[in-house]
Design a protein around this motif. Structure first.
Motif, mmCIF file in Angstrom:
data_model
loop_
_atom_site.group_PDB
_atom_site.id
_atom_site.type_symbol
_atom_site.label_atom_id
_atom_site.label_comp_id
_atom_site.label_asym_id
_atom_site.label_seq_id
_atom_site.Cartn_x
_atom_site.Cartn_y
_atom_site.Cartn_z
ATOM 1 N N ALA A 37 44.963 -3.945 37.216
ATOM 2 C CA ALA A 37 45.183 -3.775 35.781
ATOM 3 C C ALA A 37 45.582 -2.337 35.460
ATOM 4 O O ALA A 37 46.543 -2.093 34.717
ATOM 5 C CB ALA A 37 43.922 -4.165 35.017
ATOM 6 N N PHE A 38 44.842 -1.383 36.037
ATOM 7 C CA PHE A 38 45.158 0.018 35.729
ATOM 8 C C PHE A 38 46.475 0.442 36.365
ATOM 9 O O PHE A 38 47.210 1.249 35.808
ATOM 10 C CB PHE A 38 44.005 0.921 36.161
ATOM 11 N N ARG A 39 46.798 -0.124 37.540
ATOM 12 C CA ARG A 39 48.115 0.146 38.122
ATOM 13 C C ARG A 39 49.212 -0.319 37.158
ATOM 14 O O ARG A 39 50.209 0.366 36.941
ATOM 15 C CB ARG A 39 48.279 -0.611 39.440
ATOM 16 N N ALA A 40 48.990 -1.525 36.566
ATOM 17 C CA ALA A 40 50.002 -2.100 35.681
ATOM 18 C C ALA A 40 50.228 -1.207 34.472
ATOM 19 O O ALA A 40 51.382 -0.919 34.097
ATOM 20 C CB ALA A 40 49.570 -3.490 35.232
ATOM 21 N N MET A 41 49.132 -0.755 33.857
ATOM 22 C CA MET A 41 49.289 0.093 32.674
ATOM 23 C C MET A 41 49.996 1.386 33.052
ATOM 24 O O MET A 41 50.871 1.870 32.334
ATOM 25 C CB MET A 41 47.916 0.387 32.060
ATOM 26 N N GLU A 42 49.618 1.925 34.214
ATOM 27 C CA GLU A 42 50.231 3.167 34.666
ATOM 28 C C GLU A 42 51.743 3.004 34.840
ATOM 29 O O GLU A 42 52.537 3.822 34.388
ATOM 30 C CB GLU A 42 49.577 3.571 35.990
ATOM 31 N N MET A 43 52.127 1.884 35.475
ATOM 32 C CA MET A 43 53.552 1.669 35.728
ATOM 33 C C MET A 43 54.309 1.507 34.405
ATOM 34 O O MET A 43 55.381 2.090 34.218
ATOM 35 C CB MET A 43 53.750 0.448 36.624
ATOM 36 N N ALA A 44 53.706 0.732 33.470
ATOM 37 C CA ALA A 44 54.389 0.516 32.185
ATOM 38 C C ALA A 44 54.513 1.833 31.413
ATOM 39 O O ALA A 44 55.557 2.125 30.827
ATOM 40 C CB ALA A 44 53.628 -0.519 31.362
ATOM 41 N N PHE A 45 53.449 2.636 31.404
ATOM 42 C CA PHE A 45 53.502 3.914 30.680
ATOM 43 C C PHE A 45 54.502 4.860 31.333
ATOM 44 O O PHE A 45 55.232 5.581 30.646
ATOM 45 C CB PHE A 45 52.121 4.568 30.655
ATOM 46 N N GLU A 46 54.529 4.876 32.664
ATOM 47 C CA GLU A 46 55.458 5.777 33.343
ATOM 48 C C GLU A 46 56.906 5.400 33.046
ATOM 49 O O GLU A 46 57.755 6.258 32.857
ATOM 50 C CB GLU A 46 55.205 5.761 34.860
ATOM 51 N N GLU A 47 57.150 4.084 32.996
ATOM 52 C CA GLU A 47 58.517 3.643 32.671
ATOM 53 C C GLU A 47 58.925 4.152 31.290
ATOM 54 O O GLU A 47 60.092 4.424 31.037
ATOM 55 C CB GLU A 47 58.599 2.117 32.718
ATOM 56 N N ALA A 48 57.945 4.262 30.393
ATOM 57 C CA ALA A 48 58.232 4.736 29.038
ATOM 58 C C ALA A 48 58.029 6.240 28.932
ATOM 59 O O ALA A 48 58.120 6.793 27.837
ATOM 60 C CB ALA A 48 57.333 4.018 28.045
ATOM 61 N N ASN A 49 57.721 6.878 30.071
ATOM 62 C CA ASN A 49 57.490 8.314 30.073
ATOM 63 C C ASN A 49 56.346 8.720 29.137
ATOM 64 O O ASN A 49 56.375 9.775 28.524
ATOM 65 C CB ASN A 49 58.774 9.039 29.657
ATOM 66 N N TYR A 50 55.351 7.852 29.018
ATOM 67 C CA TYR A 50 54.190 8.087 28.134
ATOM 68 C C TYR A 50 54.612 8.409 26.701
ATOM 69 O O TYR A 50 54.020 9.237 26.030
ATOM 70 C CB TYR A 50 53.289 9.184 28.712
ATOM 71 N N THR A 51 55.676 7.763 26.247
ATOM 72 C CA THR A 51 56.163 7.980 24.891
ATOM 73 C C THR A 51 56.519 6.630 24.296
ATOM 74 O O THR A 51 57.050 5.756 24.978
ATOM 75 C CB THR A 51 57.446 8.847 24.892
ATOM 76 N N ALA A 52 56.234 6.450 23.013
ATOM 77 C CA ALA A 52 56.679 5.241 22.331
ATOM 78 C C ALA A 52 56.906 5.570 20.871
ATOM 79 O O ALA A 52 56.096 6.270 20.255
ATOM 80 C CB ALA A 52 55.645 4.119 22.461
ATOM 81 N N GLY A 53 58.024 5.095 20.334
ATOM 82 C CA GLY A 53 58.352 5.357 18.940
ATOM 83 C C GLY A 53 58.391 6.849 18.630
ATOM 84 O O GLY A 53 58.044 7.277 17.542
ATOM 85 N N GLY A 54 58.774 7.661 19.623
ATOM 86 C CA GLY A 54 58.884 9.096 19.404
ATOM 87 C C GLY A 54 57.580 9.853 19.479
ATOM 88 O O GLY A 54 57.539 11.052 19.233
#
Lengths: 286, 416
Positions: free
Chosen positions: B49-66
């Motif tokens: 689960a934590f790997r998944a969140m990490e991968m998703a956040f990294e793909e978004a560069n830890y940014t969303a909606g600016g």
């Protein structure tokens, strides 16, 4: 009828495993009165070291030895550096060992991950053997009974019939007097702690062959050992055997006939025994 | 002595300063809590689960909606009360805006009820899949972008009846809400076809020694349907094999998951050819899915041989949150009303197919009927034998009739 027999047999074999785990605990906690709540962690450490040894050597007996020796070394280090100085100070020992068990659990999780491990048993132990009435029964579970009896006899001989055993018992009764007559008490304590740890490390390899090894097993076996030793009576080897039998049978017969409540059954037994005999079945006042 | 004291003071001042800086920086960052299990029987699932969140956040560069994202992790052990305590800690102390989790069925029910008491935050389910969570009195701020445990079994009952020819099945399953949900999903098709479930054996979660449960399996069962979580299922499979039992197995979703298939041990030889069903399958022959697997393997070389279902669950949940935040440009004002409206309308193209939500904010998604197979490199995977497209929570039946049949339990449904 067949179900009852099978459940009883399952209970006895599970009790054998519980006894091997708890025998180390009864030595450390029951006889020496060292509160070691990292007992479950030693179980995990023994199992994982055994797994590494088996992966390297491909030998099950070597894995057993590796698990026992590895756990013994870790146990002796814990006792020598951390616990011996707090001898008689139950609360500190409890806190130190709880802390240790949390650290050990996270370190093991980091090293081995969350997946379960199992041992490849030697071919002769794998599979089932024919038994009257119940049909087939897993061979390794029968082996468990033999191992438990061997551990019981060896420990009994050691404690009752050897010079080392006499020193252990003397140290339990009066630590200072034993020291005054020239025995190196801290050394004896550390060795006994190491022996208890070796037993639980051995149990770790045996247990993860019969079941499996995964994070969380530490807490489970610590709990079962506590219940076994408390029900049986602190420091009594026959008590631990009876306690293990009661807990194992309750768990398996419960699982066969009223699974929903099987989890609480062993605690019901503990409460009942403590209400009836506050020092456990074969225990005596400290 | 004095210098040591001074050093301590300086250190304390430094820590205090650090705190005040991070407090004043908070309003510009979006705080997202992650709740999974790094303790108890579902540890392997929690790591995924934590790997998944990490991968998703990294793909978004830890940014969303600016806006930057702060990610705060908490671990439960799979029990509802622990999950609730950790969720409260994330919401009340860490002040997260959005909580992603939990892992397990009973936990999900507890978090859904808790969500009702925190109406200004948004809860996005991780991997918990009890049916009741979204079917009965759903929380308006609780979203589930994964199918529930009954949906996961769509197609399996028909498959084992028609293709495998099983008529009488015994069930050994975990005694908790997710177990009931999965068994209901399996039985609703299997019983409708005329199959019989002749015995249901419920085992407490966390059981390690199943031998007495195995002894209760009736001889006249053609097959045994099993469903237990994580490490428990490995014990069951070994003990089943050692007991000399011959009946073929049907696997509940968690048993055919990579968290089990990737584990090492002699139980593996029992698994090849066994049918199962889930919302994702490692054997999906699709470029998008293969790309997702490749990314996982590259990012987590010490991970499993391919991403597990809990990985997929948390990945989709995190992707949904990021997509929702992007749509509203990171605007969480008005108690997150805009963000929630955006989430409700999302249509996500995910590696295992499109996901959309129904009126209870419960996912409608593809389900894959699979069989365990051995890959060329020796690892086990789930080969797809059938795809059931767009399965909804009522399994294609009218909602009222479906709800009227009652929530899944030990005795519901029943077709002995």
């Amino acid at each position: 009828m067949k179900l009852l027999l099978l459940a009883t047999l399952n209970g006895i074999t599970l009790a054998a495993l519980y006894f091997i785990v708890a025998s180390g605990f009864t030595l450390i906690f029951g006889m020496m009165r060292v509160v070691n709540l990292a007992h479950g962690s030693l179980y995990l450490i023994g199992a994982y070291i055994g797994h590494d040894v088996a992966a390297l050597s491909g030998s099950f007996p070597l894995a057993l030895a590796g698990g026992a020796i590895g756990a013994a070394l870790v146990g002796m280090a814990i006792h020598y550096f951390l616990l011996d100085r707090y001898q008689g100070d139950d609360l500190r020992q409890a806190l130190v060992t709880i802390g240790l068990s949390i650290i050990a659990a996270d370190l093991l999780l980091a090293r081995y991950g969350g997946l379960s491990y199992q041992f490849e048993l030697p071919e002769m132990f794998y599979g089932s053997m024919p038994l009257p009435i119940v049909g087939g029964y897993p061979i390794f579970r029968i082996v468990l009974i033999g191992l438990a009896i061997a551990v019981y006899l060896a420990l009994w001989l050691l404690v009752q019939r050897t010079r080392f055993g006499i020193m252990i018992r003397a140290g339990v009764d009066d630590r200072h007097m034993l020291g005054a007559i020239g025995v190196n008490v801290p050394l004896i304590s550390t060795l006994v702690f190491g022996l208890g740890a070796a037993l639980v490390g051995f149990a770790g390899v045996v247990g993860s062959s019969a079941l499996s090894i995964a994070p969380g097993e530490d807490a489970r076996y610590l709990l079962s050992s506590l219940v076994v030793v408390i029900v049986g009576g602190m420091g009594s080897l026959p008590g631990a055997a009876i306690g293990a039998l009661l807990v194992g049978l309750a768990e398996q017969i419960g699982l066969a006939y009223f699974p929903t409540y099987s989890i609480i059954l062993s605690f019901v037994i503990m409460v009942a025994v403590l209400a009836w005999r506050p020092y456990g079945l074969l225990g005596r006042p400290a | 002595m004095l210098s040591r004291k001074l050093r301590c003071l300086a250190l304390a001042a430094g820590i205090a300063a650090g705190f005040s800086v991070s407090v004043s920086a908070q309003p510009t960052n979006i705080r997202i809590g992650g709740l999974a299990t790094l303790d108890g029987p579902f540890v392997a699932l929690g790591q995924e689960a934590f790997r998944a969140m990490e991968m998703a956040f990294e793909e978004a560069n830890y940014t969303a909606g600016g806006r930057k994202i702060d990610w705060i992790k908490e671990s439960s052990d799979g029990r509802p009360d622990v999950a609730l305590t950790k969720a409260r800690k994330l919401i009340e102390q860490d002040k997260v805006d959005i909580l992603i989790g939990p892992m397990s069925g009973g936990e999900g029910l507890a978090i859904k009820e808790y969500a009702k008491t925190a109406p200004t935050r948004t809860f996005v389910n991780g991997f918990s899949a009890a049916q009741e969570t979204t079917l009965v009195s759903p929380a308006p701020n609780f979203f589930r972008f994964g199918a529930d445990g009954a949906q996961w079994q769509a197609g399996l009952g028909n498959y084992v009846y028609d293709t495998k020819g099983y008529r009488n099945v015994a069930v050994v399953a975990g005694d908790y809400s997710f177990g009931y949900t999965q068994v209901l999903g399996f039985m609703s098709e299997f019983c409708a076809k005329g199959g019989k479930v002749i015995e249901k054996i419920w085992v407490p979660n966390g059981t390690k020694d199943f031998s007495s449960a195995i002894a209760r399996i009736p001889n006249k069962a053609d097959a045994v349907y099993i469903m237990m979580g994580g490490a428990d299922s490995i014990n069951f499979l070994t003990q089943y094999d050692q007991s000399g039992a011959k009946q073929p197995l049907i696997l509940g979703s968690n048993v055919s998951d990579q968290t089990v298939l990737s584990a090492k041990g002699p139980f593996q030889r029992r698994l090849v050819g066994l049918p199962s069903a889930h919302m994702v399958a490692d054997g999906i022959e699709d470029a998008v899915y293969k790309d997702y697997v490749a990314k996982y393997k590259k990012r987590f070389p010490d991970g499993l041989s391919s991403p597990s279902a809990p990985f997929y669950g948390y990945y989709v949940a995190t992707k949904a949150v990021l997509a929702g935040l992007n749509q509203v440009a990171g605007d969480l004002s008005g108690d997150q009303a805009k963000f929630r409206a955006a989430l409700s309308k999302l249509r996500l193209d995910m590696p295992a197919g499109q996901v959309s939500l129904d009126e209870n904010r419960q996912a409608i998604a593809n389900i894959y009927v699979t069989e365990v197979a051995r890959a060329a490199d020796g690892s086990l995977y789930n080969k797809v034998v059938k795809v059931i497209p767009n399965v909804n929570q009522t399994l294609g039946q009218p909602r009222e009739a479906f709800v009227a049949r009652g929530v899944p339990s030990r005795d519901n449904p029943s077709c002995p």
